[in-house]
Design an enzyme around this catalytic site. Structure first.
Site, PDB file in Angstrom:
ATOM      1  N   THR A  61      44.057  45.137  46.438  1.00 12.70           N
ATOM      2  CA  THR A  61      43.561  45.256  47.815  1.00 12.70           C
ATOM      3  C   THR A  61      44.149  44.192  48.725  1.00 12.70           C
ATOM      4  O   THR A  61      44.755  44.503  49.760  1.00 12.70           O
ATOM      5  CB  THR A  61      42.021  45.155  47.816  1.00 12.70           C
ATOM      6  OG1 THR A  61      41.479  46.212  47.023  1.00 12.70           O
ATOM      7  CG2 THR A  61      41.486  45.270  49.230  1.00 12.70           C
ATOM      8  N   VAL A 189      37.240  31.056  51.404  1.00 13.90           N
ATOM      9  CA  VAL A 189      35.870  30.940  51.896  1.00 13.90           C
ATOM     10  C   VAL A 189      35.709  31.799  53.145  1.00 13.90           C
ATOM     11  O   VAL A 189      36.393  31.592  54.142  1.00 13.90           O
ATOM     12  CB  VAL A 189      35.505  29.470  52.216  1.00 13.90           C
ATOM     13  CG1 VAL A 189      34.095  29.386  52.791  1.00 13.90           C
ATOM     14  CG2 VAL A 189      35.626  28.606  50.969  1.00 13.90           C
ATOM     15  N   GLY A 191      36.571  34.850  53.828  1.00 14.26           N
ATOM     16  CA  GLY A 191      37.602  35.830  54.150  1.00 14.26           C
ATOM     17  C   GLY A 191      38.396  35.537  55.405  1.00 14.26           C
ATOM     18  O   GLY A 191      39.251  34.650  55.428  1.00 14.26           O
ATOM     19  N   GLY A 244      31.559  49.605  48.387  1.00 14.83           N
ATOM     20  CA  GLY A 244      32.551  48.652  47.903  1.00 14.83           C
ATOM     21  C   GLY A 244      32.247  47.203  48.221  1.00 14.83           C
ATOM     22  O   GLY A 244      33.080  46.323  47.995  1.00 14.83           O
ATOM     23  N   ASP A 258      28.306  33.334  44.062  1.00 13.37           N
ATOM     24  CA  ASP A 258      29.491  33.409  44.908  1.00 13.37           C
ATOM     25  C   ASP A 258      29.333  32.487  46.117  1.00 13.37           C
ATOM     26  O   ASP A 258      30.241  31.729  46.474  1.00 13.37           O
ATOM     27  CB  ASP A 258      29.716  34.855  45.365  1.00 13.37           C
ATOM     28  CG  ASP A 258      30.825  34.988  46.381  1.00 13.37           C
ATOM     29  OD1 ASP A 258      32.005  35.012  45.976  1.00 13.37           O
ATOM     30  OD2 ASP A 258      30.528  35.058  47.591  1.00 13.37           O
ATOM     31  N   LYS A 262      31.463  28.842  47.317  1.00 12.71           N
ATOM     32  CA  LYS A 262      31.974  28.587  48.667  1.00 12.71           C
ATOM     33  C   LYS A 262      31.343  27.342  49.260  1.00 12.71           C
ATOM     34  O   LYS A 262      32.016  26.532  49.916  1.00 12.71           O
ATOM     35  CB  LYS A 262      31.697  29.801  49.559  1.00 12.71           C
ATOM     36  CG  LYS A 262      32.406  31.068  49.130  1.00 12.71           C
ATOM     37  CD  LYS A 262      31.908  32.265  49.928  1.00 12.71           C
ATOM     38  CE  LYS A 262      32.559  33.552  49.464  1.00 12.71           C
ATOM     39  NZ  LYS A 262      32.010  34.750  50.132  1.00 12.71           N
TER      40      LYS A 262
END
Length: 489
Positions: A61, A189, A191, A244, A258, A262
């Site tokens: 991706t 971190v 995106g 998704g 997650d 970060k």
């Protein structure tokens, strides 16, 4: 005819004055015509330096998004950097797998790591393969061979930040100033939000007091569905998986892990403090129910999974990941869906909030491309994680707390709660209870005044031991001190 190009003459002596006068006289004389030179017009594209050849680990991706952006903006990036940026090799697990992006001209696909690692023509390696084992080998080998690295791998950075720092120091101590290797990780971190670059460059003259935010898109999407649409936890997770936003095993998301990875990186950048991930208090959203959102609405707000770090006194930093009650006038209240947001409170800039897409092909790829272009321009970041400080990390913090208890109906429940809270110095601000429709689901909520997390844990542990308490008690901090003012009419 003489073609003259006269820009500037420094006059520093009588002889130079004579030369200057002569030149001016020649140019102004009627026998000498000034004709502009027909020099070629030089631009970045026709004065290109050596091309920047790149190897990419990962053709999924994010890797496909990087290829797409670099190809679409090729001419623009050449103008900006003076270099042609070319992806030479992409390493994938399965070279026969169909790709949903077009390969750049001359690019090859391989499954052999050494095709990139041993290629001396490659100046930069992009790691978007994920994981912390093979990815670590790729990153370390690339840096050791003198290649810059761009990565989106937060788990790798959170796990090995001190090692990466030491490795860069060791490598660059043996290399000249123009040959220093760079490590870039903007996409690791949040995106597409440029929070890493901002903490590296925009707050260097400032003192950061607090960093807080919604730093996991999957859980924010789920909490929005539970609050706005009235969905259960399981229904919200199923929808997030279908779209998704959640992985096949969503534990890293819904467990808060997650976000904790970060947050560890943000704590290092904001405060110069190296802290083990396991030392950061972490509570996910798995214990939340529709009932909690009903009480949050009663209080005039909602619930968000927050990563939070704050300076405590003059020499300490505290941090946690937890669901938090957020009042309706809070800047994070309206951040819904898979969107991320980071708020930074500091002495000079006061409050700065960055909001944007925290995941997905193009948001993440965009941050990787920004790092690539910066390196092509020759930008330098000698300390990718900012300088260390003398601040100490403490795994405790103070806040108002929301405490939800399920119970079996009996006499003296309120009295016992009050006595236990008094025992540990916990002051109760208010007690909330909706009408009971099912005795099996009977519950009420205590809202405390500001108190240390450690004391709340002591209170909860003692109440859970009582016969009338059903199951573990759920508690979460109230994000702001002024929440009661915010809920007032």
């Amino acid at each position: 005819r003489v073609n003259c190009f006269y820009k500037h003459i420094l006059v520093s002596s009588p002889k130079m004055k004579f030369i200057s006068t002569l030149v001016v006289a020649l140019i102004s004389s009627s026998s000498w015509a000034f004709v502009p030179s027909k020099r070629p017009h030089y631009t970045a594209t026709n004065l290109l330096a050596e091309p920047l050849h790149i190897g990419v680990f990962g053709g999924g991706t994010v890797g496909g998004g990087i290829v797409g952006i670099l190809e679409q903006k090729r001419a623009k990036f050449e103008e900006m950097t003076g270099r042609s940026i070319h992806i030479k090799t992409i390493c994938v697990r399965n070279a026969d797998k169909p790709r949903d992006f077009k390969l750049p001209e001359g690019c090859t696909v391989t499954t052999n790591y050494d095709d990139i690692l041993n290629d001396d023509s490659l100046e930069l390696v992009v790691e978007v393969m994920g994981g912390t084992t093979k990815a670590k080998d790729v990153v370390y080998s690339s840096l050791k061979s003198g290649k810059h690295v761009v990565t989106a791998n937060k788990a790798l950075i959170a796990a090995y930040m001190p090692e990466i720092t030491d490795l860069l120091k060791e490598i660059n101590s043996k290399r000249g100033g123009d040959e220093q290797v760079e490590f870039r990780y903007e996409a690791a971190v949040c995106g597409g939000i440029p929070v890493i670059r901002s903490l590296q460059s925009d707050f260097v003259g400032d003192d950061i007091q607090m960093v807080s935010g919604i730093i996991n898109g999957c859980t924010n999407f789920m909490l929005t569905a539970m609050d706005r649409d009235g969905k259960s936890y399981d229904e919200a997770l199923a929808e997030a998986s279908k779209l998704g936003y959640a992985e096949e095993d969503p534990t890293l998301d819904v467990g808060g892990f997650d976000a904790r990875s970060k947050l560890k990186i943000l704590v290092r950048l904001a405060y110069g403090v190296e802290v083990a991930e396991d030392d950061i208090s972490c509570k996910g959203i798995t214990e939340l129910s529709k009932l909690d959102f009903e009480y949050a609405k009663m209080m005039g707000g909602s619930i968000k999974l927050i990563g939070f770090a704050k300076r405590v006194g003059s020499d300490k930093v505290a941090a946690f990941v937890s669901p938090c009650y957020v009042s309706s006038d809070d800047s994070l209240y309206a951040v819904n869906g898979a969107t991320n947001a980071v708020e930074i409170t500091s002495s000079n800039l006061l409050s700065t909030t960055l909001i944007g897409e925290g995941a997905g092909r193009y948001p993440t790829a965009n941050s990787c491309v920004n790092d690539i272009v910066a390196l092509a321009k020759g930008d330098k970041t000698p300390l990718p994680f900012n300088p260390p400080s003398d601040l100490k990390f403490v795994n405790n913090y103070e806040a108002d707390f929301y405490i939800r208890l399920k119970y079996r109906d009996t006499l003296g429940i309120t009295r016992q709660c009050g006595e236990i809270c008094e025992k540990y110095g916990v002051s109760i601000h208010s007690i909330l209870q909706n009408p009971i429709t099912k005795r099996d689901d009977a519950a009420f909520v205590l809202i405390t005044e500001k108190v240390a997390l450690s004391k709340v844990k002591q209170v909860c542990a003692e109440i859970e031991a009582l016969d009338w308490c059903k199951g573990p008690i759920f508690f979460m901090p109230v994000l702001r001190d002024n929440w009661a003012v915010a809920m007032s009419p």
